[in-house]
Design a protein around this motif. Sequence first.
Motif, PDB file in Angstrom:
ATOM      1  N   ALA A   9     -11.193  -0.142  -7.611  1.00 47.64           N
ATOM      2  CA  ALA A   9     -10.225  -0.414  -6.543  1.00 47.64           C
ATOM      3  C   ALA A   9      -9.289   0.769  -6.358  1.00 47.64           C
ATOM      4  O   ALA A   9      -8.994   1.179  -5.231  1.00 47.64           O
ATOM      5  N   PHE A  10      -8.834   1.340  -7.461  1.00 51.57           N
ATOM      6  CA  PHE A  10      -7.924   2.483  -7.380  1.00 51.57           C
ATOM      7  C   PHE A  10      -8.589   3.654  -6.674  1.00 51.57           C
ATOM      8  O   PHE A  10      -8.040   4.212  -5.729  1.00 51.57           O
ATOM      9  N   TYR A  11      -9.789   4.017  -7.102  1.00 56.46           N
ATOM     10  CA  TYR A  11     -10.463   5.169  -6.503  1.00 56.46           C
ATOM     11  C   TYR A  11     -10.895   4.916  -5.059  1.00 56.46           C
ATOM     12  O   TYR A  11     -10.947   5.835  -4.249  1.00 56.46           O
ATOM     13  N   HIS A  13      -9.203   3.201  -2.835  1.00 53.84           N
ATOM     14  CA  HIS A  13      -8.084   3.062  -1.910  1.00 53.84           C
ATOM     15  C   HIS A  13      -6.947   4.064  -2.110  1.00 53.84           C
ATOM     16  O   HIS A  13      -6.038   4.121  -1.286  1.00 53.84           O
ATOM     17  N   LYS A  14      -6.984   4.861  -3.153  1.00 56.56           N
ATOM     18  CA  LYS A  14      -5.859   5.756  -3.448  1.00 56.56           C
ATOM     19  C   LYS A  14      -5.608   6.772  -2.341  1.00 56.56           C
ATOM     20  O   LYS A  14      -4.453   7.056  -2.011  1.00 56.56           O
ATOM     21  N   ASP A  15      -6.650   7.297  -1.731  1.00 55.20           N
ATOM     22  CA  ASP A  15      -6.465   8.308  -0.689  1.00 55.20           C
ATOM     23  C   ASP A  15      -5.845   7.714   0.575  1.00 55.20           C
ATOM     24  O   ASP A  15      -4.967   8.324   1.194  1.00 55.20           O
ATOM     25  N   VAL A  16      -6.282   6.528   0.945  1.00 60.54           N
ATOM     26  CA  VAL A  16      -5.720   5.850   2.118  1.00 60.54           C
ATOM     27  C   VAL A  16      -4.239   5.543   1.866  1.00 60.54           C
ATOM     28  O   VAL A  16      -3.394   5.774   2.740  1.00 60.54           O
ATOM     29  N   LEU A  17      -3.940   5.042   0.680  1.00 63.20           N
ATOM     30  CA  LEU A  17      -2.551   4.737   0.343  1.00 63.20           C
ATOM     31  C   LEU A  17      -1.703   6.001   0.376  1.00 63.20           C
ATOM     32  O   LEU A  17      -0.598   6.003   0.926  1.00 63.20           O
ATOM     33  N   TYR A  18      -2.217   7.064  -0.206  1.00 65.60           N
ATOM     34  CA  TYR A  18      -1.467   8.320  -0.246  1.00 65.60           C
ATOM     35  C   TYR A  18      -1.190   8.827   1.175  1.00 65.60           C
ATOM     36  O   TYR A  18      -0.062   9.201   1.496  1.00 65.60           O
ATOM     37  N   ARG A  19      -2.217   8.838   2.018  1.00 66.76           N
ATOM     38  CA  ARG A  19      -2.028   9.332   3.391  1.00 66.76           C
ATOM     39  C   ARG A  19      -0.987   8.498   4.134  1.00 66.76           C
ATOM     40  O   ARG A  19      -0.122   9.035   4.820  1.00 66.76           O
TER      41      ARG A  19
END
Length: 170
Positions: A9-11, A13-19
């Motif tokens: 889950a982290f990997y 969604h992390k990029d979408v969350l960061y952006r």
Amino acid sequence: MTDPDFRNAFYAHKDVLYRFVYRMTGSANGAEDIVQECSLALWRKPDAYDPGRGALRPFLLGIARNLVLKRWRDEHPHDSIDEDAFMCGPVDLLGQERAEMVARAVAMLPPLQRESIILAEYEDLTFEEIASATASTVAGVKSRLHRARANLRRMLAPLLEEKGTVYGTR
């Protein structure tokens, strides 16, 4: 949630969350901190996510949104995030690249309009997913997007007149 489930889950969604957080805050360090806080929130309370209510991405974006708004309120205790309290002025377009101009205009939007436009235009979420992530209604999302696009058209009017284009059709 098992360790592999959490890691996946982290990997995923992390990029979408960061952006999203970066575009909302304009701070790389702040975005990293909030993404980490989102991950910790999911780790600490995995049962808070109910797959029957929607996908994991809007759920995590909702957590990120709440953290961004909390941070904003902490940093601006006397300012309102109410959309009607903001008036967006024109952007100085001379000497800037087109993408920089649009990014700057988006950053100048009121927070609730900014999050809606980021989630719709940059992250390509549906109205329903945005409503889920922002704890709003689909009508509320549509209204915020309409206002955000109107503000962007007003702020970027010199650029639009120059190019003969109209922003905000979807």
